[in-house]
Design a protein around this motif. Structure first.
Motif, PDB file in Angstrom:
ATOM      1  N   LEU A 572       0.820  -1.211   0.000  1.00  0.00           N
ATOM      2  CA  LEU A 572       0.000   0.000   0.000  1.00  0.00           C
ATOM      3  C   LEU A 572       0.852   1.258   0.000  1.00  0.00           C
ATOM      4  N   PHE A 573       2.127   1.119   0.404  1.00  0.00           N
ATOM      5  CA  PHE A 573       3.004   2.288   0.539  1.00  0.00           C
ATOM      6  C   PHE A 573       4.252   2.206  -0.344  1.00  0.00           C
ATOM      7  N   ILE A 574       4.597   1.016  -0.824  1.00  0.00           N
ATOM      8  CA  ILE A 574       5.811   0.805  -1.612  1.00  0.00           C
ATOM      9  C   ILE A 574       5.399   0.381  -3.018  1.00  0.00           C
ATOM     10  N   PRO A 575       5.767   1.140  -4.062  1.00  0.00           N
ATOM     11  CA  PRO A 575       5.284   0.813  -5.406  1.00  0.00           C
ATOM     12  C   PRO A 575       5.873  -0.461  -5.976  1.00  0.00           C
ATOM     13  N   ASN A 576       7.176  -0.600  -5.976  1.00  0.00           N
ATOM     14  CA  ASN A 576       7.834  -1.759  -6.571  1.00  0.00           C
ATOM     15  C   ASN A 576       9.074  -2.103  -5.760  1.00  0.00           C
ATOM     16  N   GLY A 577       9.428  -3.385  -5.756  1.00  0.00           N
ATOM     17  CA  GLY A 577      10.654  -3.795  -5.092  1.00  0.00           C
ATOM     18  C   GLY A 577      10.423  -4.840  -4.036  1.00  0.00           C
ATOM     19  N   PRO A 578      11.515  -5.444  -3.555  1.00  0.00           N
ATOM     20  CA  PRO A 578      11.407  -6.523  -2.558  1.00  0.00           C
ATOM     21  C   PRO A 578      10.922  -6.006  -1.205  1.00  0.00           C
ATOM     22  N   SER A 593       7.913  -9.553  -3.217  1.00  0.00           N
ATOM     23  CA  SER A 593       8.024  -8.170  -3.669  1.00  0.00           C
ATOM     24  C   SER A 593       6.668  -7.510  -3.810  1.00  0.00           C
ATOM     25  N   SER A 594       6.704  -6.179  -3.924  1.00  0.00           N
ATOM     26  CA  SER A 594       5.516  -5.380  -4.207  1.00  0.00           C
ATOM     27  C   SER A 594       5.494  -5.040  -5.685  1.00  0.00           C
ATOM     28  N   ASN A 596       2.854  -2.812  -7.093  1.00  0.00           N
ATOM     29  CA  ASN A 596       1.646  -2.005  -6.957  1.00  0.00           C
ATOM     30  C   ASN A 596       1.873  -0.646  -7.600  1.00  0.00           C
ATOM     31  N   SER A 597       1.193  -0.359  -8.662  1.00  0.00           N
ATOM     32  CA  SER A 597       1.369   0.920  -9.343  1.00  0.00           C
ATOM     33  C   SER A 597       0.555   2.033  -8.720  1.00  0.00           C
ATOM     34  N   THR A 598      -0.483   1.683  -7.957  1.00  0.00           N
ATOM     35  CA  THR A 598      -1.342   2.684  -7.317  1.00  0.00           C
ATOM     36  C   THR A 598      -1.205   2.568  -5.811  1.00  0.00           C
ATOM     37  N   LEU A 599      -0.575   3.571  -5.192  1.00  0.00           N
ATOM     38  CA  LEU A 599      -0.351   3.539  -3.749  1.00  0.00           C
ATOM     39  C   LEU A 599      -1.550   4.099  -3.005  1.00  0.00           C
ATOM     40  N   ALA A 600      -1.790   3.545  -1.831  1.00  0.00           N
ATOM     41  CA  ALA A 600      -2.873   4.052  -0.983  1.00  0.00           C
ATOM     42  C   ALA A 600      -2.459   5.332  -0.265  1.00  0.00           C
ATOM     43  N   TRP A 601      -1.141   5.512  -0.033  1.00  0.00           N
ATOM     44  CA  TRP A 601      -0.628   6.742   0.590  1.00  0.00           C
ATOM     45  C   TRP A 601       0.828   6.914   0.201  1.00  0.00           C
TER      46      TRP A 601
END
Length: 870
Positions: A572-578, A593-594, A596-601
């Protein structure tokens, strides 16, 4: 001329104001135990609060007087200190009122299965024969006699010498016979020692050992050398316990004064409007003289000097001696002796009825915990209990319990459970007795854990009365609290949120706050929660819609939970990466890994941690920090648990290999993996360090992974070769500079704000308490120490009340959409309240501790946003 009199009392811990007599029309008002003066032309508020540079101990930390009837402290060896070579020391005499305990048919298979799991599945992959037999036996003796008062040292040495050469061959066959024989010997010692105690108590002279000290926590001390040494040790313990019981009785019956000062300054103040009289600062000057010359500390909190003519002169200065401390009456002594004797009698009966699986667990875990502190064997009964908890069908008080030197101690409270809602129980409190409605209390100190847990739990809706020795005070401060048992549901541990408004002149800053007590998943039976990740996503959406400018994520006390939830929550907070790397015993590493292209915050974020933030909460905090998404604030570091355990039902996993068996079997909880931060650094032992550490009691308490025996070592692995740098060098440098600025401002506040000064005082007293391991057996000295403790507690609480009243922040609770279909009206919350407890309109207590760490996190966020705007 109008005359009023009062006394400024000076005692060994400081100065405070006490009313002596008063002649109208002036009035003296009492608020929260502190006196201040009001009249038209008397416009000063003189409030003197005392401190001490010579505190002996305080209201926080390890108790100074613990009334114990632990299983390990209830008997003494009465065998000869020199064990004959031909004597089988593990043979139980026939005259004791129980049958010999023997291992069941299934226990052989369970022992072999557990041994197989440790040798082949555990992360260490170590054969059991590489463990020293002496270490296994020492662990076992300490488990059953943790205060080292029942066995004799020659007896321990003799048994160890006889069994060590044969122990691994017994384990190879799954034979627990000798472990059961040792336990029966231990029960024999309990029975015989209690018989000795019941004979000794009526004739015991409490002052016979007045020049000696007693150390109740003896786990690190040697066993007594002979019967005479054991008798003397137990005599010390009995005197200590009876004295503690006397203090408790006196405290409840108010048989001695806690308010009488050691000495006092008696002052007449006259008010004559026709006379030009000196300023009230003359009182301040006089007090300062006492401070400088007699080293009696004081603090002038508030003074308004607009009136200068109401104090005429100091009429008289007189030292008032303190009345001598009164020793307890014979009636109180007899009552205390009767209470202690009754406890030992009850315990003797309870402990004569032990189930075999309890012995099996003790011995196998003496072996398993040499691998690491989190690997353990669960007997069939314990496994069934675990499944009850796992399926969320538990009825009780909502408290996690552990055993510390035989004391049933609260580790943490389940948010929303009966214990947490009562606001009367806290981590570290000890439950020493349990009673049902209308029944007599049962002493549980030293009782086998499964028995005490069964007493505490019960039918939903029934009332249970718990006798508590508080962690924050003397053991003599025993109190009884009543709770109504309820179903403990995981829904009581859901994420919750608030939106705080910080006002500075005409500026308003809105800071979101989310408290996450655990990492829980979706519950098909719940109409509220979709799992912690979705709950937090919904709360963030609501906070943003209300204008949130910064976020505080509170992971304090979060004991972990589902690994996958910590990974999805980080996304929810980290777009890409382990997010985390998990390594198995063969050295194979799996990266989670994350994507997620759309972050919640994606705005400013603080993660609030404590030493009790464990496992999955450490994964989340570590990933947020390494990706530059959050500043870590709180205790110096998290818990430091960097290992993963699995629970293996033994009958399913190894049933065919074991051959025929009757009924269900137990389970093995085994450490199988270690996990690492995205950079490759292990959390094990070190934890996640705070960028801005705050003073904390936890720093001085041995509750971290590094404090546990046989903990796995720290190490590091190579980070993923294909991964890009999480944060560019330029961004990392800017983020580090920002943290340095915020840290410096926080340090400045820690050095100047009164709440940090008070916190530091309490921590220092707490450390003194922890280091106070021996207690005098002189009743007079115990009474004096008790009086001093009470004064310190009272004055610290008074200052906490004053300090907590100084800061208010407007806040509104934020609920999940499924929890409420209508908006929650805005309300002002006092920051001394727990921000995630339900409101309790009936409660008027002012003793609730305010949250210094949360308050400072809000200030740090304000500084951060100011930096952004600048």
């Amino acid at each position: 001329m109008i005359t009023q009199s009062f006394t400024i009392c000076i005692d060994k811990t400081g100065i405070f104001v006490r009313k002596h007599q008063l002649i109208q029309p002036y009035t003296m008002k009492n608020k929260n135990g502190k006196y201040f003066f009001t009249k038209l032309h008397l416009s000063c508020w003189l409030l003197i609060i005392s401190f001490s540079h010579t505190f002996h101990r305080d209201a926080y930390g390890k108790p100074s007087a613990v009334i114990s009837t632990t299983a390990s402290d209830s008997s003494s060896s009465v065998i000869s200190p020199t064990v004959p070579e031909h004597q089988d020391v593990t043979k139980t005499s026939a005259h004791f009122p129980w049958a010999l305990l023997k291992p069941s048919a299934n226990m052989k298979g369970e022992t072999l299965a557990m041994k197989h799991c440790l040798e082949n599945i555990h992360y260490a992959k170590k054969p059991t024969y590489q463990l020293a037999a002496e270490d296994i036996l020492e662990n076992y003796f300490t488990h059953i006699d943790n205060s080292h008062m029942l066995f004799l040292e020659p007896e321990i040495r003799k048994i160890t010498q006889d069994l060590s050469p044969k122990l691994h061959s017994f384990l190879q066959r799954g034979d627990l016979t000798k472990a059961f024989e040792i336990f029966d010997l231990y029960r024999r010692h309990i029975w015989e020692r209690i018989e000795w105690i019941l004979r000794e108590i009526p004739h015991l002279d409490l002052q016979s050992l007045s020049k000696e000290n007693f150390r109740p926590y003896r786990e690190e001390l040697p066993w007594p050398q002979d019967t005479a040494a054991a008798d003397h040790l137990w005599k010390q313990r009995l005197i200590y316990e009876i004295q503690s019981e006397i203090l408790s009785l006196q405290n409840s019956q108010s048989t001695f004064s806690e308010r009488t000062p050691f000495c006092g300054i008696f002052i007449h103040i006259t008010d004559d409007p026709k006379t030009n009289e000196p300023n009230p600062l003359h009182i301040f000057s006089m007090l300062k003289t006492f401070h400088d010359e007699k080293h009696i500390p004081f603090s002038l909190v508030s003074y308004d000097g607009t009136t200068s003519h109401f104090i005429s002169w100091i009429h008289t200065l007189k030292v008032v001696p303190e009345p001598p401390e009164r020793l307890p009456s014979q009636a109180i002594i007899d009552q205390a002796k009767a209470h202690i004797a009754k406890r030992y009698e009850s315990f003797q009966c309870l402990f004569s009825d032990i189930e075999p699986w309890f012995v099996q667990e003790l011995f196998i875990n003496s072996l398993a915990q040499l691998y690491d502190p989190h690997s353990s064997f669960l007997s069939k009964d314990s496994f069934e209990e675990f499944n009850v908890i796992l399926h969320n069908a538990l009825v009780g008080i909502g408290a996690y319990l552990y055993y510390d030197n035989g004391y049933c101690t609260i580790k943490e409270l389940t948010p929303g459970g009966p214990a947490a809602r009562s606001q009367q129980l806290h981590p570290g409190d000890r439950i020493v007795a349990v009673a049902e409605d209308g029944q007599e209390a049962v002493e549980i100190t030293g009782m086998p854990s499964y028995r005490s847990v069964r007493l505490i739990r019960g039918t939903k809706g029934t009332r249970v009365h718990l006798t508590i020795e508080p962690a924050e005070g003397d053991a003599a401060d025993r109190r009884i609290i009543t709770l109504v048992r309820d179903t403990i549901s995981i829904e009581s541990a859901h994420a919750s949120a608030k939106l705080f408004t910080l006002t500075d002149q005409d500026k308003h800053l809105r800071v979101g706050y989310i408290y996450l007590p655990s990492f829980y998943g979706p519950d098909e039976n719940s109409k509220v929660s979709l799992g912690c990740t979705e709950d937090v996503r919904q709360l963030l959406k609501e906070l943003k819609s209300r204008g949130m400018q910064g976020l505080i994520l509170d992971l304090r006390g979060n004991g972990g939970g589902l690994l996958e939830q910590s990974i999805t929550l980080a996304s929810l907070f980290i777009p890409n990466g382990p997010i985390v790397q998990v390594r198995d015993p063969e050295g194979r590493t799996e990266i989670y890994s994350s994507h997620n292209s759309t972050l919640a915050w994606d705005g400013p974020m603080i993660t609030l941690i404590s030493r009790q933030s464990v496992s999955a909460s450490e994964i989340l905090a570590g990933a947020l920090r390494e990706h530059g998404r959050s500043i870590i604030v709180g205790d110096k570091s998290t818990h430091g648990k960097g290992s993963v355990q699995v629970l293996i039902p033994l009958e399913n996993f190894l049933g065919s290999w074991l051959g025929p068996h009757k009924g269900s079997m137990g389970a093995a909880r085994v450490t199988v993996n270690k996990w690492y931060r995205p950079s490759g650094s292990s959390i094990q032992l070190h934890g996640v360090a705070s960028d801005i550490p705050l003073p904390s009691f936890d720093e001085w308490v041995p509750i971290g992974e590094s404090d546990l025996p046989h903990a796995l070592p720290w190490d590091a692995i190579i980070p993923p070769s294909s991964s890009k740098p999480f944060v560019s060098d330029e961004c990392k440098h800017a983020f580090d500079q920002l943290i340095a600025k915020l840290h410096q401002r926080s340090i400045s506040r820690q050095q100047t704000l009164s709440e940090f000064m008070l916190l530091d005082t309490r921590i220092q007293l707490f450390r003194q308490k922890l280091n106070h391991e021996e207690f005098s057996l002189d009743m007079f000295q115990r009474l004096q120490e008790r009086r001093k403790d009470t004064k310190i507690q009272r004055r610290i609480q008074e200052e906490m009340d004053v300090t907590s009243a100084q800061s208010f922040y407007a806040s509104i609770p934020i609920k999940l959409p499924s929890q409420s279909d209508h908006p929650v009206p805005e309300k002002t919350y006092h920051m001394s309240e727990d921000p995630f407890e339900e409101d309790n309109p009936a409660s008027t207590s002012t003793s609730k501790e305010y949250d210094t760490h949360l308050r400072e996190s809000l200030r740090i966020m304000r500084d951060w946003i100011d930096e952004i705007k600048a």
